[in-house]
Design an enzyme around this catalytic site. Structure first.
Site, short mmCIF file in Angstrom:
data_model
loop_
_atom_site.label_atom_id
_atom_site.label_comp_id
_atom_site.label_asym_id
_atom_site.label_seq_id
_atom_site.Cartn_x
_atom_site.Cartn_y
_atom_site.Cartn_z
CG ASP A 82 1.49 3.18 4.72
OD1 ASP A 82 0.39 2.73 5.06
OD2 ASP A 82 2.43 2.45 4.31
CG ASP A 120 -3.33 2.68 5.25
OD1 ASP A 120 -4.50 2.42 4.89
OD2 ASP A 120 -2.54 1.82 5.69
CG ASP A 169 -0.18 0.22 2.53
OD1 ASP A 169 1.06 0.29 2.52
OD2 ASP A 169 -0.85 0.34 3.57
P1 GTP Z 1 4.12 -2.52 3.03
O1 GTP Z 1 2.96 -1.59 3.02
O2 GTP Z 1 3.71 -3.95 2.99
O3 GTP Z 1 5.13 -2.20 1.99
O4 GTP Z 1 4.91 -2.35 4.42
P2 GTP Z 1 4.76 -1.20 5.49
O5 GTP Z 1 5.94 -1.28 6.38
O6 GTP Z 1 4.48 0.12 4.84
O7 GTP Z 1 3.51 -1.72 6.33
P3 GTP Z 1 2.11 -1.01 6.67
O8 GTP Z 1 1.61 -0.18 5.56
O9 GTP Z 1 1.21 -2.12 7.12
O10 GTP Z 1 2.40 -0.14 7.93
C1 GTP Z 1 3.31 0.95 7.94
C2 GTP Z 1 3.65 1.30 9.35
O11 GTP Z 1 2.51 1.85 9.99
C3 GTP Z 1 4.08 0.10 10.19
O12 GTP Z 1 5.15 0.46 11.01
C4 GTP Z 1 2.91 -0.21 11.05
O13 GTP Z 1 3.31 -0.67 12.32
C5 GTP Z 1 2.24 1.14 11.15
N1 GTP Z 1 0.80 0.96 11.25
C6 GTP Z 1 -0.02 0.35 10.37
N2 GTP Z 1 -1.28 0.37 10.82
C7 GTP Z 1 -1.26 1.00 11.99
C8 GTP Z 1 -2.23 1.36 12.95
O14 GTP Z 1 -3.41 1.07 12.83
N3 GTP Z 1 -1.79 2.05 14.01
C9 GTP Z 1 -0.49 2.38 14.18
N4 GTP Z 1 -0.10 3.06 15.25
N5 GTP Z 1 0.45 2.06 13.32
C10 GTP Z 1 0.07 1.38 12.25
MN MN Z 2 2.65 0.41 3.79
MN MN Z 3 -0.50 0.85 5.55
#
Ligand code: GTP
Ligand code: MN
Ligand code: MN
Length: 374
Positions: free
Chosen positions: A206, A298, A204
């Protein structure tokens, strides 16, 4: 250190947040095997086992040379009996029987396929698996009532299981910046998550959004969403309001309380671009041209005073974050969240304007995002 053997021992700090873990490392065979077992434990909702395998994988990601002999690992933390036996098996046989059996198992394959649907977690997938559902056609035939998120997840399954490229993330970044800028000038949009850590692809994209005048950011999500919807950039969204107060601030919690939006973007694709997914191939065979693809995005909004904490918390990796909180609790008697850092001994919140200051409060050496890939 002349105990009669020639293998050098590395002293590796115990917590992953004390180490520099880059994306490229020397032991992919081992880390992939251990990550698969971690994933399987997560799908079985065995959190304890999952974390143990994640920590073991992280140790090998930080190991500085290719592993050829298990004795090299003496002095390395977080390697339990189970992980060590998997490593030994790979060293001796080139692969681990347990890992290969898991990879091929009907349950693992079905659970992976079902949890890849946006809106479906391990619990729901396990229930469906129990009822004999193994794939999308069977889910359809079962007549199960799906949530709105799951319906979107099924509708865009092929696109959403295709990884997002850095170029696509940048295009989405421009769209988000335009929308935010239109609704709240001088708000700041920061790319976080895996892309901030230097990953070239992700599941995704972020974004963290804030404004230097605290309070101006309140209620921004619905406005930005309306702007994006009017321009046909959204296939799905679910907004959450900010629910954080210092009183309710659950100490060292994983979940945060920011105003946010979990969405699926409708990303325009460059004309004449390469087909991305199987849906593209189908469309092309029908003589249609796909002009967009679905991408998970996100959006998180935070008050300016919490920006450094939110930035640190949303940059990841998940294990790095978990280890930071564990370090804070166990070594510093502090509670770290994506909102704040609380010192339980001094009974006060410790302010920070930058990530560097948070590491300093925690008596940790600063680790830049590209070295948080634990
Ligand atoms: P990919 O998207 O798979 O490439 O990996 P990513 O590391 O970007 O993972 P992800 O998008 O799931 O999450 C990004 C960061 O946000 C991670 O460190 C998560 O721990 C954090 N995160 C994701 N969802 C939440 C949430 O609901 N609350 C909090 N506090 N942190 C979140
Ligand atoms: Mn991510
Ligand atoms: Mn995410």
């Amino acid at each position: 250190a002349s105990s009669g053997d020639e293998t050098a021992t590395f002293s590796m700090p115990i917590y992953a947040c004390q180490r520099r873990t880059t994306l490229d490392h020397r032991n992919a065979v081992f880390t992939e095997a251990l990550s698969l077992l971690a994933e399987n434990a997560e799908l079985s909702q065995d959190e304890g086992r999952a974390v143990a395998f994640r920590r073991a994988a992280a140790t090998l990601k930080a190991f500085p040379e290719p592993l050829t002999d298990a004795r090299q690992l003496r002095g390395c933390p977080c390697l339990g009996q189970h992980s060590l036996s998997v490593i030994q098996d790979i060293l001796e046989n080139g692969s681990s029987r347990e890992v290969e059996a898991t990879r091929r198992s009907e349950r693992f394959k079905a659970m992976k396929l079902l949890t890849a649907i946006f809106g479906v977690g391990a619990k729901t997938a396990a229930q469906w698996f129990q009822e004999g559902i193994r794939n999308l056609p069977q889910l359809h035939q079962s007549g199960r009532v799906l949530t709105r998120a799951q319906q979107a997840g099924v509708a865009h399954y092929d696109d959403l299981t295709q990884s997002v490229t850095r170029a696509e993330a940048d295009t989405i970044g421009q769209i988000v910046e335009e929308a935010v800028g239109a609704k709240l000038p001088s708000a700041r949009v920061t790319l976080v998550g895996g892309f901030r850590r230097g990953k070239l692809s992700g599941h995704d994209v972020d974004f963290l959004i804030t404004h230097p005048e605290e309070g101006r950011e309140e209620g921004l999500i619905p406005k930005v969403v309306a702007h994006l919807e009017a321009r046909d950039f959204l296939l799905y969204h679910k907004n959450n309001r900010n629910s954080y107060t210092e009183a309710s601030g659950t100490p060292a919690s994983t979940m945060d309380h920011f105003e946010r939006c979990f969405s699926i973007f409708k990303l325009p694709m460059p004309e004449g671009g390469e087909p991305h997914s199987r849906q593209d191939d189908v469309a092309l065979r029908r003589g249609e041209c796909r002009r967009w693809r679905a991408v998970r995005v996100d959006l998180v909004v935070c008050p300016f005073s919490q920006f450094a904490f939110a930035l640190l918390g949303w940059t990841g990796s998940k294990l790095f974050e978990r280890e930071l909180r564990r370090w804070a609790t166990q070594q510093k008697n502090m509670s770290l969240s994506s909102h704040a850092l609380y010192d339980n001994k001094q009974r006060k919140y410790l302010k920070a304007a930058t990530e560097e200051e948070i590491f300093a409060h925690l008596s940790l050496e600063y680790i830049p995002p590209s070295e948080r890939n634990a």
